[in-house]
Design a protein around this motif. Structure first.
Motif, PDB file in Angstrom:
ATOM      1  N   LEU A   1      11.277  -1.347   3.746  1.00 24.08           N
ATOM      2  CA  LEU A   1      11.571   0.051   3.440  1.00 24.08           C
ATOM      3  C   LEU A   1      13.032   0.236   3.051  1.00 24.08           C
ATOM      4  N   LYS A   2      13.915  -0.556   3.633  1.00 23.34           N
ATOM      5  CA  LYS A   2      15.321  -0.485   3.236  1.00 23.34           C
ATOM      6  C   LYS A   2      15.553  -1.163   1.888  1.00 23.34           C
ATOM      7  N   GLN A   3      14.966  -2.353   1.720  1.00 23.55           N
ATOM      8  CA  GLN A   3      15.224  -3.140   0.510  1.00 23.55           C
ATOM      9  C   GLN A   3      14.741  -2.420  -0.736  1.00 23.55           C
ATOM     10  N   TYR A   4      13.609  -1.726  -0.647  1.00 21.62           N
ATOM     11  CA  TYR A   4      13.035  -1.059  -1.809  1.00 21.62           C
ATOM     12  C   TYR A   4      13.208   0.453  -1.746  1.00 21.62           C
TER      13      TYR A   4
ATOM     14  N   CYS B   1       0.830  -1.208   0.000  1.00 26.62           N
ATOM     15  CA  CYS B   1       0.000   0.000   0.000  1.00 26.62           C
ATOM     16  C   CYS B   1       0.863   1.255   0.000  1.00 26.62           C
ATOM     17  N   ILE B   2       1.969   1.226   0.735  1.00 27.25           N
ATOM     18  CA  ILE B   2       2.891   2.375   0.739  1.00 27.25           C
ATOM     19  C   ILE B   2       3.492   2.562  -0.646  1.00 27.25           C
TER      20      ILE B   2
ATOM     21  N   LEU C   1      10.983   2.285  -4.437  1.00 28.43           N
ATOM     22  CA  LEU C   1      10.229   3.529  -4.305  1.00 28.43           C
ATOM     23  C   LEU C   1      10.782   4.573  -5.262  1.00 28.43           C
ATOM     24  N   LYS C   2       9.898   5.318  -5.899  1.00 32.51           N
ATOM     25  CA  LYS C   2      10.300   6.246  -6.948  1.00 32.51           C
ATOM     26  C   LYS C   2      10.391   7.682  -6.482  1.00 32.51           C
ATOM     27  N   ASN C   3       9.547   8.078  -5.544  1.00 28.15           N
ATOM     28  CA  ASN C   3       9.392   9.502  -5.267  1.00 28.15           C
ATOM     29  C   ASN C   3       9.836   9.926  -3.871  1.00 28.15           C
TER      30      ASN C   3
END
Length: 1820
Positions: free
Chosen positions: A1529-1532, A1477-1478, A1551-1553
């Protein structure tokens, strides 16, 4: 009595002496033959009346018991000896005596009262631990909670025995265990009352430096949850006489000396205080100091205690003024008159002035009434003068009265501060009261003290008898009435009607009553009493026979002290004080005004009576004895309503020496405090008691095999006792226990020892026979072996002789040959040597002659050369002079240029190690610039050809026009226009040539500079090689320093661990404060709850209000506007409290400041550029040029964006396709060539595209500007109307001409701009190189300084210095790289944001242009170029949800989540769903959604954990999910450090932004909090199991022995009947550990974290077990050591079975392992001591000594550890710097580490079960 029986005999010095019978004694013998311990014989007479048979001694195995009632023989010498052994040999100051705790004052600070000791005793049974004041306090606390009945702890003893300290430690225990549930800090206030009461109620006496001169009873109140809510204090019989009198070497109350020591403070200067020696009330004892006590520091503690209890500063100052006024009052001098019957006080007396000023009273009145008194009768009032003696007594009485009232006021204020409005459920009272006292002179105070002790002893005796009776009744044992001492007659003598106190009060009522009259009344009324005696030699004293001793009281002063008379006139003056506190002290509740007179006349003045007499004050008539009797009666009623616990404090010696024991003083106190009476009551019945299982285990060696086979242990025990003890009265069988008379256990121990001895003899006989047989076999075998070896030796010796004879012949032959050969070689060597020396001599002569000629030739050559050189230098100097004159002229012309060049061409001294790369980059840039220059030349040639064609075309058109039109006006204008264009073109060509020349010159300069840099680089390389060589040489000497480096690394690692521990403790403290904040919020919400539902802005968003973490700014553009908008919406006050908004604004302010600096720099550059353009163009630009530039810039930006996107997409697709194809087909040469070919083609296409891009831009600019030119041309045509220009063809030619013209002008501008930008670029590069050159120069200078400094150091210091320099350099480089990475990340985020904005604008522009292009097709090319074709991609691994469903999502995944619901799915499923979802919120660039979801997740996890704060499974489940969400959160995150183990698909899911680094820190802190809660829950589950499993359960059956138990170890009969909870076994503990491990593994918790949990739990097991071992004497034995080692081995086996042997858990058990080994090793010789010192490295010195002191042999075959052996251990380990803490810290936690463990799970393959009801989530 038989031979070798050990007995006790009386001794006048040591009270009791040990002896041994050396001859059998028969009944009726007059003499008992004994042998003392010093081997001296003694004949002890035996008589029926005088000397009865001596007491028997207990077996050695029972000596040193924790409980005196466990002794087999209970009598005075056994008790005294047991206390002496425990106190002197084991340094144990506490011992149980039934229900009494005997505490001996050690006169030394012991480390046994820390918080870790409190934690060790908390929750433990009283008999399970060593005797301690904390054990008594825990028993009282436990009984209060279990029985819901109030408790009392009665602490008594002589002055100096340690009563106050014991009471203080008991209150400290209650304050720690039953701390208040809220923030009122009642427990701190209770403890803070101690320094206040010690200051105002304690004083130095001859027996004690801190003796309490009053009794106090403190009631500590508890609520229903047994938390402290308040307290109350009652005081008894303050020794007021000490205020005005102290005996020699005694002091007044501490507060007086504390105030005098702090008199120099500014706030106390107006009190006019000096040293305590200057005041009479503080100097009577002639010693104002106490060794080791600082009165000033104690006064500061007193002031802090007052402040903590809420006493205002003004009230404190008033208290100190009253105390100071008492000191001044004592120094007031009363002067006698001449007649001797009157006196006066001088008006100039400074002390009287200070006294009145400090109390705020009238000095004249006080001066008058200090020397006079008023007598009031029914008719008249008399004013009578007092004598000096009477006035002094009245002054002292006033001082005592003032201090007594101040004492009561302070006590009342303390009670007010400790009072609570909450309802008290129960209380525990601590009574600290004076013990029995007897001095040489005993007065009223001692009488009251001993009276109170009589009452307490009566209550104690009845309670002990009651307990014994209850025990017998529970066990259903027939009992007879035990005769115990009842002191009711003595109490009746004191308090009954016409008793001592009654007669005293009656005498006080008589107007002329005296002490002598009272004494005579006592003699007449009580002469027949058994407890009253009249001394033979005195008529003013009497003797009372107390329960402890006879005490003679002096009647002198009894009446005065009982009356406590103070003249009312003096009190009235104090009531009229202008200070409110002073007036309040003496108010009796009635406003009665008494007029006084200050007139002085005759000695007796008669005044008329008042019309109305003052009503009598009943309270004032109560005597001190009456008040004390009433308060004592109230105290006894309170104690009788509670369950009492007794602490008897013993003073071991009168010299206050540490660990010194005087038997005479100890016995006197034991008799006085009732300990021996307890022993007598216990001994009168059945003092020794065994449970059936314990008796069976201990004495089964006396049973037969067939009896042991019986299942019922009760039957077996009964049969055994009936067989062994013939007298049935010696024992009784209860329901759960066996009761023995005194001495029967010793008899059973003797039988057991005899059985063991016979068994040992049999074992020894068998073993010795076996040893002898083994020895015979060994001797026989050795004899045969010796014979065989002897014969062999003789044969070998004969063979050796034969070999030696043959060898001798060979040696002779060889020797003779060698001797002759050596003689020959010597002769030949001599001949050769003579020849060599001769030939050398002739050769040296020839060489010397040749050398002489050669030197002469060299001299000639040198002289001739010098002459020629001199001639040449003369000619060269002349030529140089001429050249200099000529060159000087040229130099002056080029001076400026040479200076500039000299400045720019300064040589670099040293380059950095990365200069080679920079030079390569410069060369690459030069190559690129050359290519760019060539491309520009080609473009210029193309433009030139285009212009030539246009010119020729225009010339042709011009010729046509001339032929068609006769009027040449317009033609002339066109020709002029054409000429102007040619001129401009020519100027452009000249300008271009100039730029080319400048470019070539700069290029040459750069090339020269590059060459110079290369040269210097080569020099630097050489220097670098030299430095490397030096470093290598120095590194050879650093081998000895490797150990120091390793030690530094270990110390750094330790510091890192400490830092982690501190950080995690801060996190833990933060979570605790957060918990407290939540509790307060809940209390406030409950307090403010009203019916109905109201919603206000403060609670509209519970998620935002609950969040304690700063929000993360995830965008770089537009966040300031959002923040300002939030400020406007929230308001200034709320915005100031919002930490997240504050951090966002603060961050944005810094960014805006940086942006402002950057824009300011760009503005300065633009201004310079505008000035430069203005000077070149020599005029202002027109409006058309400005518009064209702006149009060009906008079109260029749009085109570049669209083309950049297209090219990137195409390039990525092409590379991916080629790479995939290459990976599939292998690395063949053909594929590699094809791949290179495609790359080359792609590069060529990119270059061609750039060229086409510029052309398109030019054409667009022409098209855009043509529309503007048309309007201008139309306007020109209207003004210049030409009749011939009307047809369409001509008009079109004109338009084309104008378009061409404007196109040329625009192209010219573009070329100029390109050339200017290139020139600026070169200038910037040149400036950068200059700056870099300067930096390198500075760097070279610094390195040279460092090198010189290093060379100046010694070789050893050089290596360390070089290492430090290298570390510094690497640190600086690391910081620079971090800054660079941060800047790059920031720029990347900014560019991404701008790119998204531009993409939206482009899309909007496409739509608008598409709509505008439908009706008209004026500019189809422009529309086609701006349109950007986007290729949509399918993003996987994301879950989309609506903002409204966020609460439902959090509720389903967190609030209502049950661990078993997702047990069959992927571990940590909620964490994966939340992260998906994040990801979607990040994909749609919704920072508010990300912030809201993460904040809600964190807050809900906290709420769930708070709700399930004792559920291990739930805590483990959310620890696994929280850590997994953190890892996701670290891995991506997109950081390369976390992407090394990702797959290609996982890298696409990054994560892109947004950068969620701050949220990662928040989640990391949350994980630490959950980990700490997990440890807390696990420890709370395991703690009840540890001691039972590790120390008490028999893992090895029949190994542990059982010793006789005392009263404290006797389990309750009721508990035994009910069965009670069974003890935990080791298997249960290991099973619980396995359950913890399986739960953590089932929830997907990282194995590293699980290992850390196991390590922490093993440390907890070690600490609790070791602490119990150190506090329990019954488990410190050899068998316990064996059990411990077996248990630890089983736990190690469990670790190996779970593959946890590398978790470090075994290391945490090392202290316990060494303690078990210490219990098993030998403890006799010095070698054993050395072995113990080398073995016990993980144990501290105190722990080793404690275990050795506690070591208890279970039978007589073992020996106790001697005191000398323990002293030997202490002397060997003195060098250790061990901490003074005895117990292990059970609350210590290791720093937790969360290692990064990426997941191999692909998010797109994750399956969400339908049972979760997450239908509102949709996959993306």
């Amino acid at each position: 009595m038989f031979q070798y029986t050990r007995v006790w005999i009386p001794d006048p010095e040591e009270v009791w002496k040990a002896a041994e019978i050396i001859k059998d004694y028969k009944e009726g013998d007059p003499i008992l033959h004994l042998k003392l311990e010093d081997e001296s014989p003694l004949e002890y007479p035996i008589g029926p009346k005088n000397n009865q048979l001596p007491f028997l001694r207990n077996p050695d195995i029972l000596v040193g018991e924790n409980d005196l009632t466990a002794l087999s023989y209970l009598h005075e010498p056994a008790v005294l000896h047991n206390l002496r052994v425990r106190f002197l040999e084991s340094n144990h100051i506490y011992t149980y005596c039934g229900i009494v705790l005997v505490a001996i004052n050690p006169y030394e600070q012991l480390q046994i009262y820390g918080e870790e000791v409190i934690n060790a005793y908390s929750g433990q049974n009283m008999g399970d631990m060593d005797p301690h004041i904390f054990a008594v306090a825990e028993e009282a606390y436990k009984q209060m909670a279990r029985d819901e009945k109030n408790q009392s702890i009665i602490v008594s003893g002589e002055s100096g025995a340690g009563k106050t300290v014991s009471a203080k430690y008991a209150m400290r225990f209650f304050a720690t265990v039953g701390g208040s549930a809220n923030d009122t800090n009642v427990e701190e206030k209770v403890l803070a009352s101690s320094p206040i009461m010690e200051a105002i109620g304690n004083a130095k006496t001859t027996r004690n430096d801190n003796s309490s001169r009053f009794g106090k009873y403190i009631q500590i109140g508890f609520d229903r949850r047994y938390h402290i809510i308040g307290a109350n204090m009652r005081t008894y019989l303050l020794e007021k006489s000490r205020v005005v009198f102290q005996a020699e070497d005694e002091r007044n109350y501490h507060i007086f000396y504390q105030l005098c020591a702090s008199a120099v403070l500014p706030e106390f200067k107006d009190m006019a205080l000096t040293s305590a020696e200057d005041f009479m009330y503080t100097s009577l004892g002639e010693n104002i100091f106490i060794e080791g006590v600082n009165d000033a520091e104690d006064f500061e503690k007193t002031r802090q205690a007052f402040t903590l209890l809420g006493v205002k500063e003004s009230h404190q100052l008033s208290i100190y003024k009253i105390i100071g006024s008492i000191l001044h009052l004592g120094n007031v001098k009363i002067q006698s008159e001449r007649d001797g019957e009157s006196c006066h006080v001088s008006r100039d007396d400074p002390h009287l002035h200070h006294f009145c000023r400090l109390l705020g009273v009238e000095q004249e009145q006080m001066e008058h009434w200090l020397c006079h008194r008023k007598l009031v009768t029914s008719a008249e009032t008399y004013l009578k003068s007092m004598s000096t003696y009477q006035a002094a007594n009245a002054r002292d009485a006033l001082a005592k009265h003032i201090y007594a009232h101040l004492f009561d006021w302070i006590v009342g204020h303390v009670n007010k501060a400790l009072h609570t409005s909450s309802k008290q459920h129960s209380f525990i009272g601590v009574l600290d009261i004076y013990g029995f006292e007897t001095f040489e002179l005993n007065s009223f105070e001692q009488f009251c003290i001993n009276y109170a002790n009589e009452k307490l002893q009566q209550q104690f005796n009845s309670h002990v008898f009651k307990l014994e009776q209850e025990e017998y009744m529970k066990e259903q044992i027939p009992w007879t009435l035990i005769d115990f001492y009842d002191n009711q007659p003595c109490i009746d003598l004191i308090e009954a009607k016409l008793g001592i106190l009654d007669l005293l009060d009656e005498e006080c009522k008589v107007p002329k009553g005296t002490d002598n009259n009272w004494a005579q009344k006592l003699y007449s009324h009580h002469s027949n009493s058994q407890h009253f005696q009249k001394p033979r030699m005195s008529n003013i004293s009497f003797i009372v026979i107390h329960f402890a001793d006879k005490v003679e009281y002096q009647c002198d002063g009894f009446l005065e002290k009982n009356r406590d008379t103070v003249y009312e006139e003096q009190i009235n003056i104090l009531k009229a004080s202008k200070f409110q506190l002073v007036a309040d002290l003496f108010q009796d509740g009635k406003d009665v005004s008494v007029s006084t007179s200050t007139s002085k006349g005759s000695r007796i003045n008669v005044r008329p009576a008042k019309p109305a007499l003052k009503a009598p004050n009943r309270e004032h008539k109560k005597t001190v004895g009456h008040q004390f009797r009433s308060s004592l009666q109230l105290l006894m009623e309170t104690l009788n309503a509670t369950t009492p616990h007794y602490v008897r404090c013993i003073k071991p010696n009168d010299e206050k020496e540490a660990f010194s024991f005087e038997s005479r003083r100890a016995v006197q106190q034991l008799r006085a405090c009732g300990v021996l009476e307890t022993i007598r009551i216990s001994a009168a019945g059945y003092p020794s008691r065994w449970t059936y299982p314990d008796f069976f285990s201990r004495y089964r060696v006396l049973m037969k095999k067939k009896d042991i086979a019986t299942a019922d242990k009760k039957v077996v025990c009964k049969k055994l006792l009936e067989t062994l003890i013939k007298d049935p009265d010696k024992f009784q069988f209860g329901k759960t226990k066996i009761f023995f008379r005194a001495g029967q256990v010793a008899y059973l121990e003797k039988l057991r020892a005899d059985k063991f001895r016979s068994a040992c003899i049999k074992i020894q006989k068998t073993v010795r026979g076996w040893l002898q047989r083994v020895r015979y076999r060994k001797i026989r075998k050795s004899a045969l072996t010796l014979q065989r070896y002897g014969r062999g030796y003789l044969a070998r010796r004969y063979a050796e002789q034969l070999r030696r004879t043959r060898a001798a012949l060979i040696c002779q032959k060889q020797y003779r040959m060698v001797r002759d050969r050596q003689a020959f070689l010597r002769i030949r060597q001599a001949v050769v040597t003579i020849q060599a020396f001769t030939r050398g001599m002739f050769t040296r002569r020839i060489y010397q002659e040749f050398l002489l000629h050669h030197k002469a030739m060299i001299i000639q050559k040198t002289v001739r050369g010098w002459m020629e050189r001199k001639k040449f230098r003369r000619a060269r100097n002349a030529a140089i002079v001429i050249q200099c004159a000529y060159r000087r002229l040229q130099a002056r012309r080029q001076l400026k240029q040479l200076k500039i060049e000299a400045r720019s061409a300064q040589h670099l001294k040293k380059l950095n190690t990365g200069m080679e790369n920079k030079i390569v980059q410069l060369q690459r840039k030069m190559d690129e610039q050359n290519l760019e220059h060539k491309r520009q030349n080609e473009l210029l040639l193309v433009d030139k050809n285009t212009l030539n064609t246009e010119v020729t075309k225009l010339q042709k058109e011009l010729g046509q026009l001339r032929s068609r039109q006769g009027d040449g006006s317009q033609l002339t204008s066109l020709q002029e226009e054409l000429e102007r264009l040619r001129a401009e073109l020519q100027e452009a060509h000249t300008h271009r040539s100039k730029l080319e020349e400048e470019y070539s010159s700069e290029k040459q300069g750069l090339e020269q500079r590059v060459e110079e840099l290369e040269k210097e680089n080569s020099l630097l390389k050489e220097e670098k090689d030299e430095m490397n060589q030096r470093i290598l040489n120095q590194s050879k000497n650093t081998e000895d320093q490797e150990s120091s480096v390793l030690q530094k690394e270990s110390s750094l690692q330790a510091e890192l661990d400490d830092e982690r521990v501190r950080y995690q403790n801060l996190v833990k403290e933060f979570s605790r404060l957060e918990q407290r904040y939540d509790n307060l919020q809940e209390d406030v919400s409950l307090a403010k709850f009203h019916p109905g539902h109201r919603r206000n802005p403060s609670n509209q968003s519970s998620l935002e209000s609950d969040s304690n973490y700063p929000s993360i700014s995830t965008s770089e553009v537009g966040d300031t506007e959002d923040s300002i908008q939030q400020v406007e919406e929230m308001g200034l006050d709320k915005a100031a409290m919002d930490i997240s908004l504050f951090m966002k604004l603060q961050k944005r302010v810094r960014e805006l400041e940086q942006e402002r600096k950057r824009l300011q720099t760009n503005l300065d550059k633009m201004e310079e550029l505008v000035k430069r353009k203005g000077s070149e163009r020599k005029g202002s630009t027109s409006e058309q040029d400005y518009r064209a530039d702006s149009a060009y810039d906008s079109l260029k930006r749009q085109e570049l964006e669209s083309e950049n996107k297209k090219l990137k997409n195409d390039l990525n697709e092409l590379r991916k396709t080629v790479a995939d194809h290459a990976s599939q087909n292998g690395s063949s040469n053909e594929l590699q060539d094809g791949y290179n070919l495609l790359l080359n083609q792609l590069k060529a296409a990119n270059e061609e595209l750039e060229v086409r891009k510029e052309e398109v831009l030019i054409l667009r600019t022409q098209i855009l500007s043509s529309s503007q030119k048309k309007e201008t041309d139309n306007h020109i045509e209207e003004n210049n109307d030409v009749p011939g220009w009307t047809n369409s063809n001509k008009h079109m030619n004109k338009d084309e001409t104008l378009q061409a013209y404007h196109g040329l002008s625009e192209s010219k501008k573009i070329l100029e701009a390109q050339l200017q930008s290139q020139s600026r670029k070169h200038a910037d590069e040149l400036e950068a190189l200059r700056t870099q050159n300067e930096l390198l120069k500075d760097d070279i200078e610094k390195r040279q300084e460092v090198l010189n400094q290093m060379l100046a150091l010694p070789p050893d210091a050089q290596v360390e210095f070089s290492i430090q320099q290298e570390i510094t350099r690497l640190t600086n480089e690391n910081l620079d790289l971090k800054e660079l990475v941060e800047k790059l990340e920031k720029n990347e985020r900014k560019l991404k944001k701008q790119l998204r904005i531009y993409m939206k604008k482009v899309q909007e522009l496409e739509v608008s242009q598409t709509v505008a292009g439908q009706p008209t097709r004026a500019r189809p090319e422009l529309t086609r170029q701006v349109t950007v074709q986007r290729k949509e991609k399918d993003f996987e691994g994301m879950l989309e949800y609506n903002k409204e469903d966020e609460a439902l999502l959090v509720k389903v995944l967190i609030t209502d989540m049950k661990p078993h619901a997702v047990s069959a799915t992927v571990p940590c499923l909620p964490a994966y769903i939340l992260f998906m979802c994040i990801r979607h919120a990040d994909y749609i660039n919704d920072d508010q959604k990300v912030h809201s979801l993460l904040t809600s997740t964190i807050n809900c996890i906290k709420k769930v954990l708070k709700k399930h704060n004792d559920d291990f499974e739930m805590t483990s489940f959310w620890l696994a999910n929280t850590s997994r969400l953190l890892h996701c959160l670290k891995q991506y995150s997109g950081d390369e450090a976390f992407m090394t183990q990702n797959s290609a698909k996982q890298n696409e899911h990054c994560l892109k932004n947004f950068d969620l680094a701050e949220y990662r820190q928040v989640l990391s802190d949350l994980s630490i909090q959950i980990y700490q809660q997990l440890i807390k829950v696990a420890e709370s589950i395991m703690q009840p199991m540890i001691v039972s499993a590790m120390l008490e359960s028999e893992s090895i059956p029949s190994l542990a022995g059982v010793k006789p138990m005392g009263y404290r170890n006797r389990s309750s009969s009721m508990d035994c009947e009910g069965g009670g909870p069974a003890g935990y076994t080791l298997e249960a503990l290991i099973r619980q550990l396995g359950q913890f491990h399986s739960i953590m593994g089932g929830h997907g918790l990282d194995p590293e974290i699980a290992q850390q949990v196991v390590r922490q739990l093993f440390y907890c097991i070690n600490a609790i077990t070791l602490n119990n071992l150190l506090l329990r004497k019954d488990v410190c034995s050899w068998s316990t050591g064996m059990q411990l080692r077996y248990n630890i081995s089983q736990m190690e086996e469990w670790l190996r079975g779970k593959n946890l042997q590398r978790s470090g858990a075994v290391t945490t058990m090392e202290p316990l392992i060494q303690a078990a080994q210490l219990l098993q090793v030998k403890k006799k010789t010095s070698q054993d001591a050395e072995a113990i010192c080398s073995l016990c490295t993980a144990l501290t010195l105190q722990q080793i000594v404690k275990i050795l002191n506690l070591y208890t042999p279970l039978n007589e075959f073992e020996e106790r550890v001697t005191v000398s052996f323990i002293r030997n251990i202490q002397s060997r380990l003195q060098e250790r710097n061990d901490p003074l803490q005895l117990l292990a810290d059970t609350k210590h936690t290791f720093p937790v580490l969360f290692p990064y463990t990426p997941s191999a799970l692909s998010l797109e393959t994750l399956h969400i079960p339908a049972c979760l009801s997450l239908d509102f989530l949709s996959r993306v």
